[in-house]
Design a protein around this motif. Structure first.
Motif, mmCIF file in Angstrom:
data_model
loop_
_atom_site.group_PDB
_atom_site.id
_atom_site.type_symbol
_atom_site.label_atom_id
_atom_site.label_comp_id
_atom_site.label_asym_id
_atom_site.label_seq_id
_atom_site.Cartn_x
_atom_site.Cartn_y
_atom_site.Cartn_z
ATOM 1 N N ALA A 1 0.828 -1.206 0.000
ATOM 2 C CA ALA A 1 0.000 0.000 0.000
ATOM 3 C C ALA A 1 0.861 1.254 0.000
ATOM 4 C CB ALA A 1 -0.903 -0.003 1.228
ATOM 5 N N GLN A 2 0.348 2.288 -0.676
ATOM 6 C CA GLN A 2 1.029 3.578 -0.647
ATOM 7 C C GLN A 2 0.181 4.573 0.098
ATOM 8 O OE1 GLN A 2 1.913 4.630 -4.666
ATOM 9 N NE2 GLN A 2 3.667 3.235 -4.738
ATOM 10 N N GLY A 3 0.795 5.488 0.818
ATOM 11 C CA GLY A 3 0.054 6.490 1.564
ATOM 12 C C GLY A 3 0.970 7.252 2.484
ATOM 13 N N ILE A 4 0.381 7.858 3.485
ATOM 14 C CA ILE A 4 1.147 8.674 4.428
ATOM 15 C C ILE A 4 1.927 7.761 5.367
ATOM 16 C CG2 ILE A 4 0.940 10.448 6.193
ATOM 17 C CD1 ILE A 4 -1.785 11.124 4.982
ATOM 18 N N PRO A 5 3.236 7.970 5.495
ATOM 19 C CA PRO A 5 3.997 7.130 6.422
ATOM 20 C C PRO A 5 3.649 7.457 7.868
ATOM 21 C CG PRO A 5 5.398 8.851 5.522
ATOM 22 C CD PRO A 5 4.089 8.954 4.807
ATOM 23 N N GLU B 1 2.246 18.446 6.318
ATOM 24 C CA GLU B 1 2.904 19.659 5.872
ATOM 25 C C GLU B 1 4.141 19.381 5.011
ATOM 26 O OE1 GLU B 1 3.747 22.089 9.229
ATOM 27 O OE2 GLU B 1 4.842 23.571 8.055
ATOM 28 N N TYR B 2 4.853 18.294 5.341
ATOM 29 C CA TYR B 2 6.115 18.026 4.644
ATOM 30 C C TYR B 2 5.987 16.926 3.593
ATOM 31 C CZ TYR B 2 7.753 20.846 8.466
ATOM 32 O OH TYR B 2 7.918 21.873 9.361
ATOM 33 N N LEU B 3 4.764 16.502 3.319
ATOM 34 C CA LEU B 3 4.568 15.384 2.405
ATOM 35 C C LEU B 3 4.629 15.854 0.957
ATOM 36 C CD1 LEU B 3 4.196 12.685 3.656
ATOM 37 C CD2 LEU B 3 1.812 12.743 3.028
ATOM 38 N N ASP B 4 5.223 15.036 0.070
ATOM 39 C CA ASP B 4 5.228 15.390 -1.355
ATOM 40 C C ASP B 4 3.843 15.157 -1.924
ATOM 41 O OD1 ASP B 4 5.589 12.505 -3.093
ATOM 42 O OD2 ASP B 4 5.939 12.491 -0.923
ATOM 43 N N SER B 5 3.559 15.841 -3.031
ATOM 44 C CA SER B 5 2.176 15.793 -3.525
ATOM 45 C C SER B 5 1.842 14.439 -4.149
ATOM 46 C CB SER B 5 1.931 16.928 -4.522
ATOM 47 O OG SER B 5 2.964 16.990 -5.456
ATOM 48 N N GLY B 6 2.836 13.713 -4.650
ATOM 49 C CA GLY B 6 2.580 12.373 -5.196
ATOM 50 C C GLY B 6 2.021 11.449 -4.129
ATOM 51 N N ALA C 1 -2.598 8.932 -1.225
ATOM 52 C CA ALA C 1 -3.314 8.766 0.033
ATOM 53 C C ALA C 1 -4.793 9.150 -0.130
ATOM 54 C CB ALA C 1 -2.673 9.614 1.133
ATOM 55 N N PHE C 2 -5.060 10.175 -0.955
ATOM 56 C CA PHE C 2 -6.445 10.574 -1.219
ATOM 57 C C PHE C 2 -7.156 9.506 -2.048
ATOM 58 C CE2 PHE C 2 -5.701 14.768 0.440
ATOM 59 C CZ PHE C 2 -6.963 15.184 0.844
ATOM 60 N N ILE C 3 -6.501 9.075 -3.122
ATOM 61 C CA ILE C 3 -7.122 8.086 -4.009
ATOM 62 C C ILE C 3 -7.447 6.796 -3.249
ATOM 63 C CG2 ILE C 3 -6.685 6.569 -5.995
ATOM 64 C CD1 ILE C 3 -5.009 8.859 -7.186
ATOM 65 N N ALA C 4 -6.526 6.359 -2.379
ATOM 66 C CA ALA C 4 -6.715 5.076 -1.694
ATOM 67 C C ALA C 4 -7.360 5.234 -0.327
ATOM 68 C CB ALA C 4 -5.349 4.385 -1.559
ATOM 69 N N ARG C 5 -8.014 6.379 -0.078
ATOM 70 C CA ARG C 5 -8.593 6.627 1.248
ATOM 71 C C ARG C 5 -9.618 5.545 1.592
ATOM 72 N NH1 ARG C 5 -10.977 9.938 -2.329
ATOM 73 N NH2 ARG C 5 -13.239 10.242 -2.245
ATOM 74 N N LYS C 6 -9.721 5.267 2.885
ATOM 75 C CA LYS C 6 -10.621 4.192 3.328
ATOM 76 C C LYS C 6 -11.711 4.752 4.225
ATOM 77 C CE LYS C 6 -7.510 1.265 4.971
ATOM 78 N NZ LYS C 6 -6.894 -0.001 5.440
ATOM 79 N N GLU C 7 -12.926 4.232 4.036
ATOM 80 C CA GLU C 7 -14.010 4.665 4.893
ATOM 81 C C GLU C 7 -13.779 4.084 6.298
ATOM 82 O OE1 GLU C 7 -17.724 4.382 2.795
ATOM 83 O OE2 GLU C 7 -18.826 4.497 4.694
#
Lengths: 197, 197
Positions: free
Chosen positions: A170-174, A180-185, A190-196
């Motif tokens: 999985a890819q997302g926020i570590p 604030e310091y996260l790259d936009s990729g 993280a937005f695309i793979a967001r989970k309910e």
């Protein structure tokens, strides 16, 4: 300015990653001045490792024996294979203790420009292993770079031909990362793979 | 997690200054994966240097020959001797090209706590050289640390006993330095030693 032998040593140190002219000089002088025994021990360890460390016949990671410790262990789940680019990746995954299957080490990534194709990564060997049966899932853990993704895609197609389930890490926020310091990729993933929740 | 030989190699790399567990692992894997020839060359250069590099009989810097290149050169002014703590200091001074005399390398600094006294720094050898005559000025270029200053003070007294002129490198604001980021010790020195223009 240095003596010829010291010049040779400084030049030789520069094969190490992250070591430039200044650090190489510092290393050479530090050993000569304070720790010649440690230097000799390093010379010996280097020579032995460069000459004796080979590859595991099954997963291709570094090994001094025909099979590495993981491939030789009866405790590991042989239905799961995690595909990584390098032996250093195995060290990180083992440290996390999250995976009890086996590995397949590509020892690189697809890079046609550098002449690295499927054969250089021993993909025929991986395919033969899938053909034999017994593998239920292939986990693709190549790096999330352009070449890493291309390699993952290629391996995925091989696995699908042999009806083996394939997954990708999985890819997302570590963990512990700050938005604030996260790259936009990463943020996009993280937005695309967001989970309910 | 690594194989025994790789573990040995990683442990051995940690004798290098500034190399911790993570960089040592990175160095070991980089050489094993991409540059075994470079690794063997480094092993060879290390072994040769550790075994063959000795000291100049006259100035004590590193040398493979009885006299180092500087001591053996007829072009250097033998009336000036610059006293430094380590061979690396010579490299820096030579790079600046500001000095055409000879050197005397203490290979350390006075540090009674660590058992480093005048004999360990070969000060009797320096004294014998001053006694012989021919030296007009001794330039003290030990580091501006507590031990370096103490060492300079001690060497100064030896020189004065033999009526040899002694000087110490000037202290002040480094070229290109910004006042804003200067430590107060340096700033104090710069004020005390200010020159009328």
């Amino acid at each position: 300015m240095h003596t010829p032998l010291i010049d040779d040593l400084i030049a030789a140190f520069r094969v190490l990653p992250g070591v430039g002219a200044k650090s190489a000089q510092r290393m050479a002088y530090a050993l000569l001045e304070r720790d010649r025994k440690g230097g000799l021990r390093l010379a010996q360890a280097l020579q032995t490792a460069m000459e004796k460390v080979g590859h595991c016949q099954q997963c291709r990671t570094f090994s001094e024996t025909e099979l590495c410790r993981i491939c030789a262990s009866p405790k590991r789940n042989s239905q799961l294979i995690c595909v990584v680019e390098s032996p250093a990746d195995i060290a990180v995954i083992e440290q996390a203790g999250v995976f009890d299957g086996r590995y397949f080490v590509l020892m690189g990534r697809l890079s046609p420009i550098d002449g690295i194709g499927p054969d250089e990564l021993a993909l025929p060997q991986l395919e033969a292993c899938l053909k034999e049966g017994g593998v239920v899932e292939l986990i693709l853990a190549t790096n999330p770079t352009v070449e890493g993704e291309a390699t993952a895609h290629y391996v995925m197609q091989i696995a699908k031909q042999h009806s083996v389930r394939v997954s990708r890490l999985a890819q997302g926020i570590p963990l512990g990362g700050e938005l604030e310091y996260l790259d936009s990729g990463t943020l996009t993933q993280a937005f695309i793979a967001r989970k309910e929740v």
